[in-house]
Motif scaffolding. Structure first.
Motif, short mmCIF file in Angstrom:
data_model
loop_
_atom_site.label_atom_id
_atom_site.label_comp_id
_atom_site.label_asym_id
_atom_site.label_seq_id
_atom_site.Cartn_x
_atom_site.Cartn_y
_atom_site.Cartn_z
N THR A 81 0.84 -1.20 0.00
CA THR A 81 0.00 0.00 0.00
C THR A 81 0.87 1.25 0.00
O THR A 81 0.57 2.24 -0.68
N TYR A 82 1.95 1.18 0.78
CA TYR A 82 2.88 2.32 0.81
C TYR A 82 3.40 2.62 -0.60
O TYR A 82 3.39 3.77 -1.06
N LEU A 83 3.84 1.57 -1.29
CA LEU A 83 4.36 1.77 -2.65
C LEU A 83 3.26 2.28 -3.58
O LEU A 83 3.51 3.09 -4.47
N THR A 84 2.03 1.81 -3.36
CA THR A 84 0.91 2.28 -4.19
C THR A 84 0.71 3.79 -4.02
O THR A 84 0.49 4.51 -4.99
N VAL A 85 0.80 4.25 -2.78
CA VAL A 85 0.62 5.70 -2.55
C VAL A 85 1.78 6.48 -3.17
O VAL A 85 1.58 7.53 -3.79
N VAL A 86 2.99 5.94 -3.02
CA VAL A 86 4.16 6.61 -3.62
C VAL A 86 3.97 6.73 -5.14
O VAL A 86 4.17 7.80 -5.72
N ALA B 56 1.13 6.62 -6.71
CA ALA B 56 -0.02 7.51 -6.96
C ALA B 56 0.45 8.96 -6.96
O ALA B 56 0.00 9.77 -7.79
N MET B 57 1.35 9.31 -6.04
CA MET B 57 1.86 10.68 -5.99
C MET B 57 2.69 10.98 -7.24
O MET B 57 2.58 12.07 -7.82
#
Lengths: 290, 258
Positions: free
Chosen positions: B66-71, B73-74
């Motif tokens: 999820t962390y990588l997904t947010v990164v 996404a940004m």
């Protein structure tokens, strides 16, 4: 990469990730929710990341690295909900089994004829029947007689049968498209011819006969189990779109899932989470992998 | 840093996940072929740069995926803004799948007429749908306008001048005025909700998130959310009715709104 959504509001990607995972402490979560409420751009970012996470993270994809796992809250939710579901499911499952599954069970489950399921599942359906043809998603040049291709074609056949039963006007286009897909497979000309005939056949009874013939022709040249798996997945997708959890809870469905390892992902997704179930089904159809 | 292995090892181990996330965002951005490959490479670079700073910063408060997904996404947000302004595929296009996203992107974002978009998609093997079928698909999507002036070649300019695909509703000032009135009434009704309820409605209907995901974000149980959503919709319906907005008005709004 910018670390700010708003000139003075730093974004901590891990905090957002923890929010999406449901891992944020209550106080921090409330603060962040207030920020989301006042910052549509930040809300859009969270929503986009959450949507992609839904698609890319199936249960077995969870990264087992340092830090808390996403798996636990869902598991606990399943056990809580399963007790509540049990009460309702018993009555509903009995009805569904009587209508849909008993004819199948009578024929024996070793070689399931999925047409009965598909016929019943599609009857009275108000949901959109998905298009699984290769042409709808990618180039026909990629088509090959692989197991995953057989799953997709099985799904397309299942969907076509549903549309045919419902006399849906898009049936003709779908049949022609599937015929074109199938024609590119080695020694699948008879099935392609049957599907072309389906496209121009005016009545549902003759179309049903032609579809059965196409299925049998395809089972002779493709992986028959994979074809049936695809047909089941197409039916499961319709059931999921209608939130028909009785379909997923029935004993016979469980037995089918037990015999078909590929649908494990679907089997292990809590049926209360319809988006996750649909995502798992879509993965299973798209990947067709074991 | 809480990763049990070195950042490089961690990167290599999770590369398939990183690529899957990058590909998912590339699809949402309507990128194909070389553009999608380039986007994936840029995502990898974002994670590698500064000695794997992204991975070294990971504290373990969320799942790494999820962390990588947010990164990503940004990164995708910045990528999108740099190329096209604040373009996002509509919820309806995303719901209808990749062909719809691509079609919407080519027609509304890049300004191509349907027949050119169709030609591009068929040539790239992305679809076999005819122009007529694509036009039907496009008509089911919300009507949109490009968000910023775009670079086009002369051929497109020639075609644009004669295209008969100008959004009908947006070309009509009275419809635009009416949609503005309805939109204001809706915004006003939503503002009357408390923060959690407002977010719930926005996440569900503006952003198209599943109830399960919303429940996790709001830190609440999923099941009661369904009833809560029903109650909120009923409240909004009443509020809109008192503002003189009926179902027909809302339908018109949805025709115009992206």
């Amino acid at each position: 990469m910018t670390d700010r959504a708003h000139p003075n509001t730093p974004i901590d990607p891990e905090q957002i990730a923890a929010l999406i995972d449901g891992k944020l402490p209550a106080e921090t979560r409330e603060q962040l929710l207030r920020s989301l409420d006042s910052n549509p751009e930040l809300l859009g970012l969270v929503a986009e990341a959450a949507s992609v996470a839904e698609v890319t993270q199936s249960r077995e994809d969870v990264i087992h690295s340092a830090g808390p796992r996403r798996l636990r809250p869902r598991q606990s939710r399943v056990s809580r909900l399963s007790r509540q579901r049990l009460i309702y499911m018993t009555a509903i499952a009995a009805t569904v089994i009587a209508l849909v599954w008993l004819p199948l069970a009578r024929r024996g489950f070793g070689t399931p004829d999925l047409s009965a399921i598909i016929d019943e599942a599609g009857r009275g359906s108000a949901v959109e029947v998905p298009d699984y043809s290769a042409g709808a998603n990618r180039g026909l040049a990629e088509a090959a007689a692989t197991e995953s291709e057989a799953v997709r074609i099985g799904a397309a056949l299942g969907a076509l049968r549903t549309l045919s039963n419902a006399n849906d006007p898009t049936m003709q286009v779908r049949a022609e498209r599937l015929a074109r897909d199938v024609a590119q497979l080695p020694v699948a000309a008879p099935a392609a011819a049957a599907l072309r005939a389906v496209a121009v056949s005016p009545d549902s009874a003759s179309r049903a006969t032609l579809l059965r013939q196409a299925s049998q022709d395809l089972e002779a040249v493709l992986d028959a189990t994979a074809l049936r798996r695809g047909a089941w997945l197409a039916t499961a997708e319709l059931a999921a779109r209608r939130h028909d959890n009785a379909f997923f809870e029935s004993t016979i469905t469980r037995r089918f899932i037990g015999q078909v390892p590929t649908v494990d992902r679907v089997a292990h997704t809590p049926v209360s989470d319809w988006d996750a179930v649909l995502s798992a089904i879509e993965h299973a159809i798209r990947d067709g992998t074991r | 840093m809480v990763l049990s292995e070195s950042p490089e090892q961690s990167f290599l181990q999770h590369l398939p996940v990183i690529d899957r996330i990058a590909d998912a965002f590339a699809r949402r951005l309507g990128l194909r072929g070389d553009d999608a490959a380039d986007f994936r490479a840029q995502v990898r670079l974002t994670i590698i740069q500064d000695d794997y700073a992204v991975l070294r910063k990971f504290r373990g408060e969320s799942s790494l995926a999820t962390y990588l997904t947010v990164v990503v996404a940004m990164f995708a947000r910045d990528y999108r803004a740099s190329r096209w302004g604040r373009w996002r595929p509509s919820l309806e296009a995303r719901r209808r799948g990749e062909v719809a996203v691509r079609l919407e992107t080519l027609t509304y974002r890049d300004g191509l007429p349907v027949h050119q978009a169709g030609e591009m998609m068929r040539t790239a093997g992305e679809t076999e749908l005819s122009d007529a079928e694509l036009a039907r698909l496009l008509s089911a999507l919300p009507r949109r306008l490009p968000l910023r002036p775009r670079e086009v070649d002369s051929e497109v300019l020639d075609t644009d001048a004669t295209r008969a695909e100008t959004p009908r509703n947006l070309a009509d000032p009275s419809v635009e005025l009416e949609s503005s009135r309805v939109e204001k009434a809706l915004e006003s009704a939503v503002k009357e909700l408390d923060v959690d309820d407002r977010l719930l409605i926005r996440m569900r209907y503006w952003e198209g998130l599943s109830v399960a995901t919303i429940a996790r974000i709001l830190g609440t149980e999923q099941k009661p959310l369904y009833r809560r959503i029903e109650r909120l919709l009923e409240f909004l319906r009443k509020q809109l009715a008192t503002s003189g907005v009926d179902r027909h008005d809302l339908h018109e709004l949805l025709e115009v709104r992206a």
